[in-house]
Design an enzyme around this catalytic site. Structure first.
Site, PDB file in Angstrom:
ATOM      1  NE  ARG A 148      -1.227   2.378   2.839  1.00 43.23           N
ATOM      2  CZ  ARG A 148      -0.733   3.785   3.526  1.00 43.23           C
ATOM      3  NH1 ARG A 148      -0.668   4.715   2.717  1.00 43.23           N
ATOM      4  NH2 ARG A 148      -0.248   3.585   4.790  1.00 43.23           N
ATOM      5  CG  HIS A 177       4.230   4.962   8.943  1.00 46.94           C
ATOM      6  ND1 HIS A 177       3.922   3.914   8.278  1.00 46.94           N
ATOM      7  CD2 HIS A 177       4.947   5.793   7.635  1.00 46.94           C
ATOM      8  CE1 HIS A 177       3.796   4.063   6.740  1.00 46.94           C
ATOM      9  NE2 HIS A 177       4.476   5.276   6.587  1.00 46.94           N
ATOM     10  CB  CYS A 217       8.884  11.656   0.066  1.00 53.94           C
ATOM     11  SG  CYS A 217       8.078  13.191   0.618  1.00 53.94           S
TER      12      CYS A 217
END
Lengths: 304, 304
Positions: free
Chosen positions: A15, A207, A240
């Site tokens: 994911r 995370h 990112c």
């Protein structure tokens, strides 16, 4: 320094690792990768996201993936869900855990979800209630906890307020995210010391993204405070969007190397994970490999 | 956790960063790079190695580099020296600091220097004595402290014996090296706790390679014990000969990001270092950039 004896790694590669990938990973390759991950020993694998395919085209095959993977006993197959519609889709294909998401930054939340934080919470509450009615586990991602691309530093008090609101919903776990990889070990230690005065550590996952190479240092800081649940992506996928080409989520195999060499158990098979990492890296034609995958690949001529 | 207020980074890129590079960096580019580094605020830059050009062809221009660079007041220009012949060459071109080297692993020392550890120490002693007679600073690198590619783990007691022998020579500083990048933060903490019961921390530098992505986590562990001197290479140059293509020395800019964001002073100019890092990366046509150089390059079309 006291370290925990056992740590849980939650695999979020299928994911979070894929959602910003430019290259399309075929459904059959996603399924093959998740099946490999199921054999690695994970207790949780986040398999996809039931957001609109317009938002995240890379994961538009969420239903097919959920249907085609082989479910292994004891493994929780989790998925991201933005709202009631997403919940219905996820429930329809029998996902085990529902993960909702929001940002600790008002601006980032607005850009990402097109709502204020206060308007987001009731949407999440409805999803969580619906998931619990179906006896699903629930998780909430709070992003930009350690810094926001628009607002810079985020006030820890704001994050605590969000924690209050989420635990009010009786959420099973909150995953605190360093979405753009700006956290440092001192900040992690300062923030978590505050967090654990308010909430149980056992219901908190960390995370970290490795954008500036600090993910493992930050995880080490969290370990020394007794945190034991960490998200990671095989191959370090999950670049990112604010720094294209930069490192993504902490690589599962890099985190494993650190933990196992510090004598911390994970229940995971290092070699099997390196093979799954090599598989997905090859399918995505990745050039920037995780640290341990680089080492692993050194003697393997089969990789191209 | 108490952290030091100030840290010294010793730039070893022009020596350790280059010595395993396959691509030749022209003398004028080495000189331009070192001149840029001199302007960044370093108090020590290791500029080259006076070993036989047959051993390290990448650094065969050590004399020219030493002669051509602009010496900045307050900067110590250091060089690696294997023996008396190397010392003479280094003294002849006015190097400020003489760095000797050996391995904590008998097998690695034998393969690298073609001598036993006990036969190496007198050679080093002669070099150190000669350097001190010329009022030069002295440093000793001890490699494979945290693991050896041939022997695996190295007994801490063996490293302490080497420390005894080197401090007997009145060496100014020992740089403890994780040559193949296998150390983890727990091991670093355990080893340094032992080390500092025997030797002054102030005379110890730590030299971490990022082969498995653990360099910053290891440095953070050392910082919490009060160690304040670290070696680093701009751009993270210095790949490991045992894992071609893998990450090298901890990147100066990645270390800087961590330190500055934890409020630790270094006296170094981040932007100037990123520019020097971009310069040398471009000259070497590097594809695997340091974490912070990747972020820095994101918006810069000039880089190719």
């Amino acid at each position: 320094m006291t370290l925990p004896k056992q740590v849980t790694i939650k695999e979020v590669g299928p994911r979070d690792g894929l959602q910003n990938e430019q290259k399309w990973l075929a459904t059959e390759d996603k399924v093959a990768w998740i099946n490999q991950l199921s054999a690695c020993g994970f207790n949780t694998i986040e398999i996809s996201s039931f957001v609109s395919p317009k938002w995240i085209p890379a994961l538009k095959d969420a239903e097919e993936v959920a249907r085609l993977i082989e479910r292994k006993n004891g493994v929780t197959y989790s998925a991201l869900v933005p709202n009631q519609r997403g919940l219905e889709r996820a429930l329809h294909v029998g996902v085990d855990e529902i993960a909702v998401f929001m940002s600790a930054s008002e601006t980032h939340n607005q850009k990402n979800i097109a709502k204020s934080i206060s308007a987001t919470l009731p949407v999440l509450e409805e999803v969580v209630r619906g998931a619990k009615q179906e006896n699903k586990k629930t998780r909430a991602y709070v992003s930009t906890v350690f810094g926001c691309p628009y607002e810079g530093e985020i006030s820890p008090e704001n994050v605590l307020s969000i924690g209050d609101a989420l635990f009010e919903m009786d959420i099973d776990e909150i995953s605190l995210g360093d979405t753009i990889g700006v956290a440092n070990p001192k900040q992690v230690e300062d923030f978590l010391s505050l967090w654990q005065r308010n909430f149980p550590k056992e219901k908190c996952a960390l995370h970290f993204h490795d954008t500036r190479g600090l993910a493992l240092a930050n995880i080490h800081a969290a370990l020394t405070l007794g945190y034991t649940t960490f998200d990671a992506s095989t191959a370090g996928l999950g670049g990112c969007p604010y720094a294209p080409g930069a490192s993504g989520n902490v690589a599962t195999e890099d985190l494993l190397y650190m933990l196992h060499h510090m004598g911390i158990e994970t229940g995971l098979d290092e070699q099997a994970i390196l093979q799954a990492s090599a598989f997905v890296s090859k399918k995505l034609a990745r050039k920037q490999l995780s640290h341990n995958l680089q080492v692993y690949m050194t003697d393997r001529e089969t990789y191209s």
